[in-house]
Design a protein around this motif. Structure first.
Motif, PDB file in Angstrom:
ATOM      1  N   UNK A  34      -2.072 -11.950   6.333  1.00  0.00           N
ATOM      2  CA  UNK A  34      -2.927 -11.488   5.257  1.00  0.00           C
ATOM      3  C   UNK A  34      -2.062 -11.026   4.072  1.00  0.00           C
ATOM      4  N   UNK A  36      -2.696  -8.104   1.142  1.00  0.00           N
ATOM      5  CA  UNK A  36      -3.531  -7.046   0.589  1.00  0.00           C
ATOM      6  C   UNK A  36      -2.949  -6.649  -0.773  1.00  0.00           C
ATOM      7  N   UNK A  38      -3.089  -3.606  -3.949  1.00  0.00           N
ATOM      8  CA  UNK A  38      -3.485  -2.245  -4.316  1.00  0.00           C
ATOM      9  C   UNK A  38      -3.193  -2.056  -5.797  1.00  0.00           C
ATOM     10  N   UNK A  44      -6.536  -0.128  -1.057  1.00  0.00           N
ATOM     11  CA  UNK A  44      -6.095  -1.467  -0.691  1.00  0.00           C
ATOM     12  C   UNK A  44      -7.312  -2.367  -0.485  1.00  0.00           C
ATOM     13  N   UNK A  86       0.939  -6.110  -0.447  1.00  0.00           N
ATOM     14  CA  UNK A  86       1.391  -5.929   0.929  1.00  0.00           C
ATOM     15  C   UNK A  86       1.066  -7.171   1.745  1.00  0.00           C
ATOM     16  N   UNK A 102       2.157  -3.959   8.585  1.00  0.00           N
ATOM     17  CA  UNK A 102       2.338  -4.173   7.148  1.00  0.00           C
ATOM     18  C   UNK A 102       3.819  -4.238   6.784  1.00  0.00           C
ATOM     19  N   UNK A 103       4.101  -5.026   5.770  1.00  0.00           N
ATOM     20  CA  UNK A 103       5.412  -4.969   5.145  1.00  0.00           C
ATOM     21  C   UNK A 103       5.487  -3.735   4.259  1.00  0.00           C
ATOM     22  N   UNK A 104       6.663  -3.535   3.647  1.00  0.00           N
ATOM     23  CA  UNK A 104       6.840  -2.335   2.838  1.00  0.00           C
ATOM     24  C   UNK A 104       6.295  -2.465   1.429  1.00  0.00           C
ATOM     25  N   UNK A 105       5.863  -3.656   1.089  1.00  0.00           N
ATOM     26  CA  UNK A 105       5.219  -3.848  -0.197  1.00  0.00           C
ATOM     27  C   UNK A 105       6.157  -4.307  -1.301  1.00  0.00           C
TER      28      UNK A 105
ATOM     29  N   UNK B  41       8.164   2.749   2.223  1.00  0.00           N
ATOM     30  CA  UNK B  41       7.897   2.627   3.663  1.00  0.00           C
ATOM     31  C   UNK B  41       6.658   1.802   3.956  1.00  0.00           C
ATOM     32  N   UNK B  42       5.897   1.476   2.947  1.00  0.00           N
ATOM     33  CA  UNK B  42       4.671   0.716   3.172  1.00  0.00           C
ATOM     34  C   UNK B  42       3.620   1.556   3.866  1.00  0.00           C
ATOM     35  N   UNK B 107     -10.528  -0.515   3.516  1.00  0.00           N
ATOM     36  CA  UNK B 107      -9.830   0.743   3.308  1.00  0.00           C
ATOM     37  C   UNK B 107     -10.646   1.739   2.500  1.00  0.00           C
TER      38      UNK B 107
END
Lengths: 112, 116
Positions: A34, A36, A38, A44, A86, A102-105, B41-42, B107
């Protein structure tokens, strides 16, 4: 174990330029991927998922199992695309694996 | 439908104080989640619930407790707040596999917590 890597914390492009946000994953089975997004100070929201094979707001992402990647692309960036993106992975289809990793973005900034 | 809502939106605590964050969803989702979001850190999963009366630990559960007494509500508690718990907390919910094949998570707007 499942892992999602977004190698770029920050990405800056000019309006109208192509943009690619990278996402690599580690998972031994068949993952569900996926993206996402924000926007500033907002919640998100799902942008797209690989099983839908859809284009949302001009963005596309193709799952490349050989390279274990799920990069997000858009041919012509717009200023309103500026946001945190993300990448997320759910291990396995169906069944009981309902958690997302999730990745760290990546913070995308589109300059005028 | 309001979707996923969180209360409060902002809070400042002193070290050692306790508080409860409330998450509510009106989509009849079976699964609910609590994440914390920190710069660089996500999103990291704190606790989650797969149904009323059940909870489980996520990636970073220490210092937090949760309860899911009603299907629509998921509470996150901090018994003794620490500065390391300064973060933005997001609640999310999703259908279960039995309800729908998609695990899209919805969310809430987030709660910004500062512990001094």
């Amino acid at each position: 174990a499942q892992r999602v890597t977004q190698p770029e914390k920050l990405l800056s492009v000019f309006k109208g330029a192509p943009v690619e946000l990278k996402c690599n994953y580690s998972y031994s089975g068949s993952p569900e991927l996926f993206w996402y997004v924000q926007y500033s100070r907002q919640r998100l929201q799902l942008l797209l998922r690989h099983i839908s094979r859809e284009s949302i707001k001009g963005f596309t992402a193709d799952l490349n199992k050989g390279e274990t990647s799920f990069h997000l692309k858009k041919p012509f960036a717009q200023e309103e695309d500026s946001a945190m993106y993300y990448c997320a992975l759910r291990g396995g289809r169906g069944g009981s694996n309902y958690k997302l990793t999730f990745g760290k973005g990546t913070l995308l900034t589109v300059n005028p | 439908n309001a979707g996923v809502t969180q209360t409060p939106k902002f809070r400042v605590l002193k070290t050692g104080q306790s508080m409860t964050l409330l998450c509510a969803q009106d989509m009849n989702h079976e699964y609910m989640y609590w994440y914390r979001q920190d710069p660089g850190m996500g999103l990291r999963l704190i606790h989650y619930s797969v149904g009323e009366g059940t909870t489980a630990k996520g990636e970073v559960p220490d210092g937090y407790n949760v309860s899911r007494l009603k299907k629509q509500n998921f509470l996150l508690g901090l018994e003794s707040a620490a500065p390391s718990q300064t973060s933005v907390y997001f609640c999310a919910s999703s259908y279960s596999h039995r309800q729908l094949s998609s695990y899209e998570q919805y969310f809430g707007p987030g709660t910004r917590l500062t512990v001094t």
